[in-house]
Design an enzyme around this catalytic site. Sequence first.
Site, PDB file in Angstrom:
ATOM      1  N   ARG A 169       0.845  -1.200   0.000  1.00 19.91           N
ATOM      2  CA  ARG A 169       0.000   0.000   0.000  1.00 19.91           C
ATOM      3  C   ARG A 169       0.875   1.243   0.000  1.00 19.91           C
ATOM      4  NH1 ARG A 169      -1.765   1.612   4.541  1.00 19.91           N
ATOM      5  NH2 ARG A 169      -2.544  -0.387   5.274  1.00 19.91           N
TER       6      ARG A 169
ATOM      7  N   TYR B 184     -16.081  16.408 -16.310  1.00 22.20           N
ATOM      8  CA  TYR B 184     -16.434  14.990 -16.368  1.00 22.20           C
ATOM      9  C   TYR B 184     -17.578  14.708 -15.392  1.00 22.20           C
ATOM     10  CZ  TYR B 184     -15.839   9.943 -15.848  1.00 22.20           C
ATOM     11  OH  TYR B 184     -16.049   8.599 -15.785  1.00 22.20           O
TER      12      TYR B 184
ATOM     13  N   ASP C 255      -7.200  18.660 -14.900  1.00 22.77           N
ATOM     14  CA  ASP C 255      -7.469  17.281 -15.325  1.00 22.77           C
ATOM     15  C   ASP C 255      -7.050  17.196 -16.788  1.00 22.77           C
ATOM     16  OD1 ASP C 255      -8.586  14.945 -16.353  1.00 22.77           O
ATOM     17  OD2 ASP C 255     -10.278  14.976 -14.949  1.00 22.77           O
TER      18      ASP C 255
ATOM     19  N   LYS D 104      -7.911   6.125 -19.804  1.00 17.55           N
ATOM     20  CA  LYS D 104      -8.183   6.637 -21.143  1.00 17.55           C
ATOM     21  C   LYS D 104      -6.916   6.581 -22.003  1.00 17.55           C
ATOM     22  CE  LYS D 104     -11.997   7.397 -18.921  1.00 17.55           C
ATOM     23  NZ  LYS D 104     -12.321   8.666 -18.290  1.00 17.55           N
TER      24      LYS D 104
HETATM   25  C1  LIG Z   1     -12.784   9.035 -17.022  1.00 14.93           C
HETATM   26  C2  LIG Z   1     -12.448  10.359 -16.490  1.00 14.93           C
HETATM   27  C3  LIG Z   1     -12.245  10.553 -15.120  1.00 14.93           C
HETATM   28  C4  LIG Z   1     -12.441   9.446 -14.100  1.00 14.93           C
HETATM   29  O1  LIG Z   1     -11.511   8.418 -14.270  1.00 14.93           O
HETATM   30  P1  LIG Z   1     -11.808   6.880 -13.898  1.00 14.93           P
HETATM   31  O2  LIG Z   1     -10.525   6.227 -14.270  1.00 14.93           O
HETATM   32  O3  LIG Z   1     -12.967   6.438 -14.725  1.00 14.93           O
HETATM   33  O4  LIG Z   1     -12.101   6.825 -12.451  1.00 14.93           O
HETATM   34  C5  LIG Z   1     -11.878  11.821 -14.699  1.00 14.93           C
HETATM   35  N1  LIG Z   1     -11.737  12.847 -15.571  1.00 14.93           N
HETATM   36  C6  LIG Z   1     -11.931  12.687 -16.897  1.00 14.93           C
HETATM   37  C7  LIG Z   1     -11.758  13.856 -17.799  1.00 14.93           C
HETATM   38  C8  LIG Z   1     -12.293  11.446 -17.405  1.00 14.93           C
HETATM   39  O5  LIG Z   1     -12.508  11.315 -18.709  1.00 14.93           O
END
Ligand SMILES: *Cc1c(COP(=O)(O)O)cnc(C)c1O
Length: 383
Positions: A47, A99, A171, A196
Amino acid sequence: MKFGTKIIHSGLQPDQKPTGAVITPIYQTSTYIQKSPGKNLGYEYSRSSNPTRKALEQNVSSLENGKYGYCFASGMAAIDCILRLLKPGDEIICSNDIYGGTFRLFNQIYTRQNFKFIFSDLQSTKELKNLCTKKTKMIWIETPSNPMMNIIDIKKITDFSQKHKILTVVDNTFASPYLQTPLDLGADIVTHSATKYLGGHSDLVLGAAITNKKYLSDKLYLIQKSCGGIPGPMDCFLTLRGIKTLHLRMEKHCFNAKKIALFLSSHKMVKEVFWPGLKTHPNHRVAKKQMKGFGGMVSFKLKKNNFGIVKKFLSNLKIFTLAESLGGVESLISHPSSMTHASLSAELKLKNKITDSLVRISVGIENHEDLINDLSKSFNKLK
Ligand SMILES: *Cc1c(COP(=O)(O)O)cnc(C)c1O
């Protein structure tokens, strides 16, 4: 090192002992031997730290031109860790169009703990001064935004937040560090859903938070190991493997997205196309300034604002897969209003222009002619 070299080598070394394996192994272990109490080889419990995760954290932070990086079980776990830097009563100014999952975390979980979120269209910084109070501790932005592909001028935001001693978090999921590195533009923390583009193959869920500031890094690490939202070594390995082709994939995503955006722009059943590479995009100039390419995400509106017609259009596609998520090698298509952004109130959908006619595409790396043919045939079936 240039990006293409960093992607393959940065933060990574062949395993020194005992095999010399060229690729970082999957250290599928929870604990590590201690020669005597407190004496270990740098790892004590997975962890707190794990060699596969550590390699990924070093690699990802280097891609963002950051010094420190932490990886999490999901993008949302990374975002949650960043929010835990703040305390009840603090205020966060947030770009409107974020998001859906981030909106839900802010609006349904953190507001319960008396965090206050002020949503604003941060494409212009004019409003910031009025929104900022003594309690404002963070500005949260996404650019390009989801699903409208709005572009926010990162440098303009960080100029403001630095002056007012507010943290800026970006982000960077949609752009990926290949196209945009917000730390270089003054951001304090960059976060990713590595699910992604970083992972790139729709086969894992993982998140990251990266910073250049030692004091933020120390706090993020304390939260990571205390709250424990860490990814397993197998997913770290898969992310590392995915990253090795990030630059090649992004080039093709951008190339295909341009072809598709131009096709859609000239189609008579399409009302509007949202892609920052189009000269008609309101912030094309800003995108050109801060991004190396315009990304693989394209949204558009059909002329007819009718859910039935959109449903038919989506169901008739053969190559595009109707699914949430984005950034994989395969082309995905989604309907934000009923899928990714279903948790937004009708009022907020209206404010953010998320209508029933809006469709979002994550353009994959298939042959672009096949993709355009697929869209074209589905349009023809609506006649
Ligand atoms: C998918 C996404 C998230 C969240 O990520 P997860 O891996 O699904 O928890 C946050 N911000 C953006 C812009 C995203 O496309």
